[in-house]
Every structure is written in C-alpha cells, then in structure tokens.
Write an enzyme that holds these catalytic residues in place. Structure first.
Site, PDB file in Angstrom:
ATOM      1  N   GLY A  36      -3.511  -2.106  -9.412  1.00  0.00           N
ATOM      2  CA  GLY A  36      -4.130  -2.225  -8.099  1.00  0.00           C
ATOM      3  C   GLY A  36      -3.995  -1.133  -6.954  1.00  0.00           C
ATOM      4  N   ASP A  37      -3.257  -0.376  -7.355  1.00  0.00           N
ATOM      5  CA  ASP A  37      -2.913   0.962  -6.739  1.00  0.00           C
ATOM      6  C   ASP A  37      -3.996   1.869  -7.037  1.00  0.00           C
ATOM      7  OD1 ASP A  37      -0.776   0.220  -5.621  1.00  0.00           O
ATOM      8  OD2 ASP A  37       0.711   1.118  -6.990  1.00  0.00           O
TER       9      ASP A  37
END
Length: 96
Positions: A36-37
């Site tokens: 996600g990052d």
C-alpha cells in the site's frame, strides 16, 4: 483524486463524479507488507509529475506489484523497475 488498493487484482481511484478501476499485474506474491505504501507513493508521485489519474494508477499498480515480490516493508521499487514492468506489459506506454 483519491486512490485505494482493493487487493491483488485491481486498484481504484475516485474523482468527484466517478470511480475508476485499474487492473493489477500478475506476480508471485512473497510479502504484502509495504504494498500500500508503494502504491500510494507511486500514485502521488505520478500525479505530482503531471500524469493523468489513469496513468498514475497504472504506474502505482506496477509499483505495488513489484513491492509484493520482495520480503519486508522496505520493498518499494525504483522508477526504473516500474518502467521496465510497464514496458514489458505495455510496450511504448512508459515514458510519460
């Protein structure tokens, strides 16, 4: 524009009047930590560079796909790695 990852198959981005979906990349998943990052960072960087949301989302999907092939949270790919995956999947659609 807002972006969210909805799993290995796709991500979506929202605008005030629409919700759009972008396909993921087939990869062998090693670790989802940091995906996600990587996606958010690539999406925001692409938007900041002037790419339209659809191209920014595709670049972000590629970054997240590469990230999950690596172990650990520090798995974000370089822009060169993202460009290579995009050119392998969609020749001629990377330089933006």
């Amino acid at each position: 524009t807002r972006s969210s990852v909805s799993g290995p198959a796709a991500a979506c981005w929202r605008r005030p009047t629409s919700v759009n979906h972008g396909a993921g990349f087939p990869v062998e998943v090693v670790d989802t930590n940091g995906a996600g990052d990587a996606h958010t960072g690539a999406f925001m960087a692409a938007l900041a560079a002037g790419l339209p949301p659809a191209k920014a989302a595709r670049r972000a999907n590629a970054a997240a796909a590469i990230a999950v092939t690596r172990r650990g949270p520090a798995s974000a790919p370089t822009i060169e790695e993202v460009h290579k995956l995009l050119s392998d999947e969609e020749p001629g659609d990377v330089a933006d």
